[in-house]
Design an enzyme around this catalytic site. Structure first.
Site, short mmCIF file in Angstrom:
data_model
loop_
_atom_site.label_atom_id
_atom_site.label_comp_id
_atom_site.label_asym_id
_atom_site.label_seq_id
_atom_site.Cartn_x
_atom_site.Cartn_y
_atom_site.Cartn_z
N ASP A 243 49.70 53.42 -1.24
CA ASP A 243 48.74 54.39 -1.63
C ASP A 243 48.92 55.26 -2.76
O ASP A 243 48.50 56.55 -2.83
CB ASP A 243 47.97 55.23 -0.32
CG ASP A 243 47.67 53.98 0.73
OD1 ASP A 243 47.59 52.96 0.43
OD2 ASP A 243 47.32 54.68 1.61
N LYS B 121 43.04 48.55 2.36
CA LYS B 121 42.87 49.10 3.52
C LYS B 121 41.82 49.88 3.82
O LYS B 121 41.28 50.65 2.94
CB LYS B 121 44.25 49.25 4.14
CG LYS B 121 44.92 50.47 3.50
CD LYS B 121 46.19 50.77 3.99
CE LYS B 121 46.72 52.03 3.41
NZ LYS B 121 45.94 53.31 3.89
N CYS C 139 50.37 57.32 5.93
CA CYS C 139 50.39 56.05 5.67
C CYS C 139 51.75 55.44 5.39
O CYS C 139 51.86 54.38 5.86
CB CYS C 139 49.62 55.97 4.52
SG CYS C 139 47.82 56.29 4.51
#
Length: 641
Positions: free
Chosen positions: A452, A533, A572
């Site tokens: 990310d 995601k 994450c």
């Protein structure tokens, strides 16, 4: 078949070919592959034009005389004699046209003499780069149109007169209904279309519009399409209705090319239906692309068909390259399986096949390596002659429709490399770096997961992680020591359940299609698949494994060891590392390639302690030239407990 001008190439290709003649290497058997760099998926096209060029490539006597005047030393008598007799006798492998594959897939595999394979580099790149760009964009447009016909109006907007044929063919292959370019329609046997021009109305002025429409309907009582937006589009629709009443001929369609297309189409449909002209279709055009067409369809705009011109070749150009990958006659491993080592431009060594597995992944592997699934590259040219697998436009168009349907329902599986190919890459890299110390972890079975690293999590973003940009360089360094790089990213809906407006924890961030959801440029430039995601509105997903096929992707690539870095440590990164460990992968978190949100002070450190306690290794220094892997206190504690 008319001869193709063999001088349609770069001078350096001709010069290299001449050098090979002088060096006695012109007849060596070699393999080149043409593939596209970048992210995302592409629609295969341009194979037909490539084969047509190869089969008809000739040097005219005037060409040879011209070359001799340019450089008589390079293009001497022996070279000119070889060029005079050049015919392409090699073999070509390619995916079927219309197949949708991930970027990085070989689009052409050329095995031929060194002389022949060198001469054709530039023409093949020119043909395939353009055709794939158009076909990929056309695929998106056809998907956005959701069953409504789309027509190619692009000729007058393309890069020169010769571009129209390739564009029209690629668009038709990808699902367009046909073209307005008449010569292409004639040559390829595809449907042609045409409407009246603004000039015909303008020749009589606003007061003459009704008369022009009447003339059109009388001349073509069964098939006139009236262009209604030369002046006032609503008045133009009313004139079309009046023309029908005066002539008795029903307009086949009206076309609106400017203004607020959605509002005008809605008004036009109401007026036409009130007049009983329910069979008259509405065609919209005017700088349309997939995004605008998709918005019209989603909003229920009553458009029956679309014309696409300017934007047909929209988007970024395809960055295809043509690289020497194998020289079968060489004994030395590094000479037989050739590889470019320039950072960001590395190629895969060896001749390749691409296999689509039952799970939808696309595995790049060595051509002789057996793999379960559907092999996508077929031999389309053998010894200079077409095979049964060579392109067939109508059959391949049907195949392209099936590929669109599959991609719409299943997505396009990522490109992964087989363990044998990864091992070959690593061997060549290791041999190339003579002074590099052996590193027990920097093996082909290692994958880096960059979590990310998106603009909304970087400084200035909607949900910025303090110091988030500091993770970029360590991740780029680590990527050099990994056999596979996977980038994860949030791709949320605008009303995602994690947003505060929906009762969630976070402000709006990483909405799919926005800049905030894009990866940092340095991370985006790394080779390897991207895993989205958090794409469902009603389900959050911190882990890169949650709701994705990441575990299957890693296993298909033979990965046993996972490196994890990115943003953010306490959310994450932690979730991804724990799931990697649970999935059976040896897992290392890169402590110098992470940053924490720290909603509560110390969250990042507590996350690392939790990871270490679970059995995740915590390391620094990965990929740095001045250091091998160094374990931190977290891992040392875990190892001694």
């Amino acid at each position: 078949m008319p001869a193709s001008d063999a001088l349609l190439t770069d001078l350096y290709c001709l010069t290299m070919a001449a050098d090979y003649v002088h060096e006695g290497a012109a007849d060596d058997l070699v393999t080149f592959e043409l593939s596209a760099r970048g992210e995302g998926a592409m629609t295969v096209a341009g194979v037909e034009e490539a084969l047509a060029f190869l089969q008809s490539m000739r040097f005219a006597e005037a060409d040879l005389r011209w070359l001799a005047t340019q450089d008589p030393v390079t293009f001497d008598a022996p070279v000119l004699e070889r060029l005079r007799d050049v015919r392409f006798h090699g073999s070509v492998w390619a995916p079927r046209e219309g197949t949708i594959v991930p970027m990085g897939t070989p689009l052409l595999r050329v095995t031929a003499s060194r002389l022949e394979a060198t001469l054709v580099e530039s023409p093949l790149l020119a043909v395939v780069n353009y055709a794939v760009r158009v076909a990929t964009n056309a695929t998106a447009i056809v998907g956005a149109a959701a069953g409504r016909p789309v027509w190619d109006f692009s000729m007058r907007r393309l890069d020169g007169l010769g571009a129209s044929r390739g564009a029209a063919r690629a668009a038709y292959l990808a699902g367009f209904a046909g073209t307005a370019t008449t010569a292409v329609a004639r040559d390829l046997g595809i449907p042609a279309t045409g409407t009246m021009a603004h000039a015909k109305v303008m020749a009589r002025g606003p007061a003459g519009e009704l008369g022009v429409f009447c003339d059109q309907l009388r001349a073509r009582p069964a098939g006139a399409t009236l262009l209604v937006d030369t002046y006032d589009p609503v008045q133009g629709v009313l004139h079309a209705i009046s023309a029908q009443r005066l002539t008795g001929a029903v307009p086949k369609a009206i076309r609106i090319d400017s203004g607020d297309l959605a509002a005008l189409a809605t008004t036009a449909r109401e007026l036409l239906d009130e007049a009983g002209l329910t069979a008259t279709r509405i065609i919209l055009s005017g700088d349309l692309d997939a995004e605008r067409i998709g918005a019209f369809v989603d909003a229920g705009v009553p458009a029956d068909a679309f014309g696409v011109g300017t934007r047909l070749r929209g988007g970024e150009p395809v960055s295809a390259v043509y690289k020497l990958v194998e020289q079968p006659g060489e004994e030395d491993l590094a000479l037989r399986y050739t590889m470019k080592f320039s950072q960001g431009k590395e190629n895969d060594p060896g001749a390749h096949q691409l296999t689509r597995t039952a799970g939808g992944a696309h595995v790049l592997h060595l051509a002789g390596e057996p793999l379960a699934g559907t092999a996508l590259l077929a031999e389309v040219l053998r010894d200079g002659l077409r095979t049964a697998a060579a392109p067939d436009l109508e059959a391949d168009r049907v195949h392209a429709a099936a590929e669109r349907a599959r991609a719409a329902s299943e997505g396009v599986g990522p490109l992964v490399r087989s363990p044998r190919l990864l091992a070959l890459r690593a061997r060549l890299v290791a041999d190339h770096a003579e002074d590099q110390e052996a590193d027990p972890f920097a093996m082909t079975a290692t994958a880096l997961i960059a979590v990310d690293v998106q603009h909304d999590f970087l400084p200035g973003g909607a949900l910025a992680v303090p110091g988030g940009d500091a993770v970029v360089e360590p991740l780029v360094q680590a990527a050099r020591s990994a056999g596979l790089v996977v980038r994860t990213r949030d791709a949320h809906t605008p009303d995602h359940c994690s947003f505060t407006a929906q009762g969630g924890t976070w402000p709006v961030h990483c909405v799919a299609g926005t800049r905030g959801a894009e990866l940092h440029p340095a991370i985006a430039a790394l080779e390897g698949p991207v895993v989205d995601k958090g794409t469902a509105q009603d389900a959050d997903a911190y882990s890169g494994f949650d709701g994705t096929q990441l575990a299957e992707l890693l296993r298909a690539a033979g990965v046993t060891h996972v490196l994890v870095g990115g943003l953010a440590t306490d959310y994450c990164v932690k979730a991804t590392a724990l799931d990697a460990l649970a999935a059976g992968f040896h897992t290392t978190v890169l402590a110098d390639a992470i940053a924490a949100v720290d909603v509560d002070a110390g969250d990042g450190r507590r996350a690392l302690e939790e990871l270490a306690a679970a059995g995740v290794q915590i390391a620094t220094g990965w990929g740095r030239e001045d250091s091998n892997l160094r374990l931190t206190d977290y891992e040392s504690a875990a190892l001694t407990n």
